[in-house]
Design an enzyme around this catalytic site. Structure first.
Site, mmCIF file in Angstrom:
data_model
loop_
_atom_site.group_PDB
_atom_site.id
_atom_site.type_symbol
_atom_site.label_atom_id
_atom_site.label_comp_id
_atom_site.label_asym_id
_atom_site.label_seq_id
_atom_site.Cartn_x
_atom_site.Cartn_y
_atom_site.Cartn_z
ATOM 1 N N GLU A 176 -0.470 -10.568 3.397
ATOM 2 C CA GLU A 176 -0.230 -9.678 4.537
ATOM 3 C C GLU A 176 -0.318 -10.375 5.783
ATOM 4 O O GLU A 176 0.216 -10.292 6.769
ATOM 5 C CB GLU A 176 -0.829 -8.648 4.454
ATOM 6 C CG GLU A 176 -0.744 -7.588 3.546
ATOM 7 C CD GLU A 176 -1.641 -6.507 3.212
ATOM 8 O OE1 GLU A 176 -1.258 -5.301 2.472
ATOM 9 O OE2 GLU A 176 -2.735 -6.694 3.380
ATOM 10 N N GLY B 178 -6.557 -5.263 3.277
ATOM 11 C CA GLY B 178 -6.990 -5.746 1.871
ATOM 12 C C GLY B 178 -7.408 -4.901 0.858
ATOM 13 O O GLY B 178 -7.862 -5.351 -0.284
ATOM 14 N N GLY B 179 -7.459 -3.459 1.383
ATOM 15 C CA GLY B 179 -8.077 -2.456 0.077
ATOM 16 C C GLY B 179 -6.988 -2.428 -0.940
ATOM 17 O O GLY B 179 -7.543 -2.121 -2.301
ATOM 18 N N GLY B 180 -5.790 -3.045 -0.942
ATOM 19 C CA GLY B 180 -4.907 -3.126 -1.921
ATOM 20 C C GLY B 180 -4.940 -4.444 -2.386
ATOM 21 O O GLY B 180 -4.049 -4.959 -3.126
ATOM 22 N N ALA C 173 -3.066 -0.175 6.944
ATOM 23 C CA ALA C 173 -4.365 -0.745 7.197
ATOM 24 C C ALA C 173 -5.567 0.182 6.600
ATOM 25 O O ALA C 173 -5.171 1.441 6.407
ATOM 26 C CB ALA C 173 -4.650 -0.956 8.649
ATOM 27 N N ASP C 174 -6.485 -0.347 6.385
ATOM 28 C CA ASP C 174 -7.742 0.516 5.964
ATOM 29 C C ASP C 174 -8.645 1.108 7.193
ATOM 30 O O ASP C 174 -9.056 2.182 6.963
ATOM 31 C CB ASP C 174 -8.625 -0.295 5.123
ATOM 32 C CG ASP C 174 -7.796 -0.869 3.855
ATOM 33 O OD1 ASP C 174 -7.257 -0.102 3.176
ATOM 34 O OD2 ASP C 174 -7.672 -1.934 3.766
ATOM 35 N N GLY D 271 0.837 -1.229 0.037
ATOM 36 C CA GLY D 271 -0.162 -0.014 -0.226
ATOM 37 C C GLY D 271 0.687 1.192 -0.101
ATOM 38 O O GLY D 271 2.195 1.342 0.037
ATOM 39 N N SER D 272 0.258 2.430 0.075
ATOM 40 C CA SER D 272 1.038 3.747 -0.112
ATOM 41 C C SER D 272 1.792 4.078 0.895
ATOM 42 O O SER D 272 2.967 4.588 0.822
ATOM 43 C CB SER D 272 -0.185 4.528 -0.504
ATOM 44 O OG SER D 272 -0.898 4.897 0.314
ATOM 45 N N THR D 273 1.479 3.459 2.290
ATOM 46 C CA THR D 273 1.791 4.033 3.492
ATOM 47 C C THR D 273 2.895 2.879 3.537
ATOM 48 O O THR D 273 4.455 3.443 4.082
ATOM 49 C CB THR D 273 1.131 3.739 4.687
ATOM 50 O OG1 THR D 273 -0.372 4.372 4.235
ATOM 51 C CG2 THR D 273 1.491 4.448 5.979
HETATM 52 C C1 5RP Z 1 -3.274 -3.743 1.077
HETATM 53 C C2 5RP Z 1 -3.581 -3.148 2.505
HETATM 54 C C3 5RP Z 1 -3.040 -1.788 2.839
HETATM 55 O O1 5RP Z 1 -2.156 -1.728 3.927
HETATM 56 C C4 5RP Z 1 -4.285 -0.748 3.049
HETATM 57 O O2 5RP Z 1 -5.229 -0.960 1.636
HETATM 58 C C5 5RP Z 1 -3.738 0.796 3.303
HETATM 59 O O3 5RP Z 1 -3.351 1.130 1.990
HETATM 60 P P1 5RP Z 1 -2.738 2.578 2.060
HETATM 61 O O4 5RP Z 1 -1.740 2.535 2.665
HETATM 62 O O5 5RP Z 1 -2.351 2.850 0.695
HETATM 63 O O6 5RP Z 1 -3.785 3.669 2.652
HETATM 64 O O7 5RP Z 1 -4.323 -3.765 3.202
HETATM 65 O O8 5RP Z 1 -3.875 -4.930 0.796
#
Ligand code: 5RP
Length: 230
Positions: free
Chosen positions: A105, A97-99, A85-86, A29-31
């Site tokens: 993970e 799981g947003g990504g 995390a989302d 994810g971006s973070t």
């Molecule tokens: C990917 C994830 C990410 O950690 C989650 O979607 C957060 O992403 P972001 O840092 O881009 O907000 O669970 O499966």
């Protein structure tokens, strides 16, 4: 301050917990990408660590940043995982799981002594569920799996629409493991451990995005600064 700058601040704070010689789980994810980039700077400055990426995207980022990699076939245990995390609740239950990387993970987090969750503070919620819950499923028998999921939702006291995630090409999004994702729009998950248990026993469900008891610490970056929750 913009959201991306907050994510980088959270990543930088988590990096302070990394010690020479550590075996690290690298989130997606971006973070988490900020963390990998900052870790790459440390590696170039001489820090010795090895990482296990949680997705093909993170593998590519880590290689680009010069972070040495291994797999959980070669080693069976990690010291620390750093991942985004989302949603994060006060018990440090997570929606992830947003990504689309939730399976790897979760395998990586479960193999780690500790998991630091890094996020901007918009991810902090009283009750999980506003973010749709990603559930990774086998395409075979999808209607039966969705019916079983609906029963699990009822048993856990939640309900909502299930949407098959689409990729940029308009077809079903395919995970690194070759599976599909159903995003469940539940609104409010009153008892995350109960729902997690009910989903885990459905044969067509490979894994779900409820991370229960895996997060050790949350590092949240907001306009007022960094907050560390244990
Ligand atoms: C990917 C994830 C990410 O950690 C989650 O979607 C957060 O992403 P972001 O840092 O881009 O907000 O669970 O499966």
């Amino acid at each position: 301050m913009d959201m991306d700058a907050l994510k980088r601040q959270a990543a930088a704070r988590a990096l302070e917990e990394v010690r020479d010689g550590m075996k690290l789980g690298l989130g997606t994810g971006s973070t988490a990408k900020h963390f990998v980039e900052l870790l790459g700077d440390k590696v170039r400055a001489g820090m010795k660590v090895i990482g296990v990426p949680t997705s093909e995207a993170t593998r590519a980022d880590a290689i680009r940043c010069g972070v040495p990699l291994t797999t959980l076939d070669e080693i069976d245990h990690l010291d620390l995982t750093i991942d985004g995390a989302d949603e994060i609740d006060p018990a440090l239950n997570l929606i992830k799981g947003g990504g689309g990387a939730l399976l790897r993970e979760k395998i990586v987090a479960a193999a780690s002594d500790r998991m630091i969750v890094i996020a901007d503070d918009s991810k902090w919620v009283d009750v999980l569920g506003r973010f749709p819950l990603p559930v990774e499923v086998i395409p075979f028998g999808l209607a039966a799996t969705q019916a079983a999921m609906a029963r699990a939702f009822t048993d856990a006291g939640v309900s909502g629409q299930m949407v098959i995630r689409k990729g940029k090409d308009g077809h079903a999004f395919v995970t690194d493991g070759g599976h599909w994702i159903i995003d469940a729009h539940l609104g409010r998950i009153g008892d995350p451990p109960r729902l997690a248990g009910l989903l885990s026993v459905i044969p067509g469900v490979v894994e779900h995005g409820l991370f229960i008891g895996l997060g050790s610490v949350a590092v949240l970056a907001g306009a007022q600064g960094i907050r560390v929750v244990e």
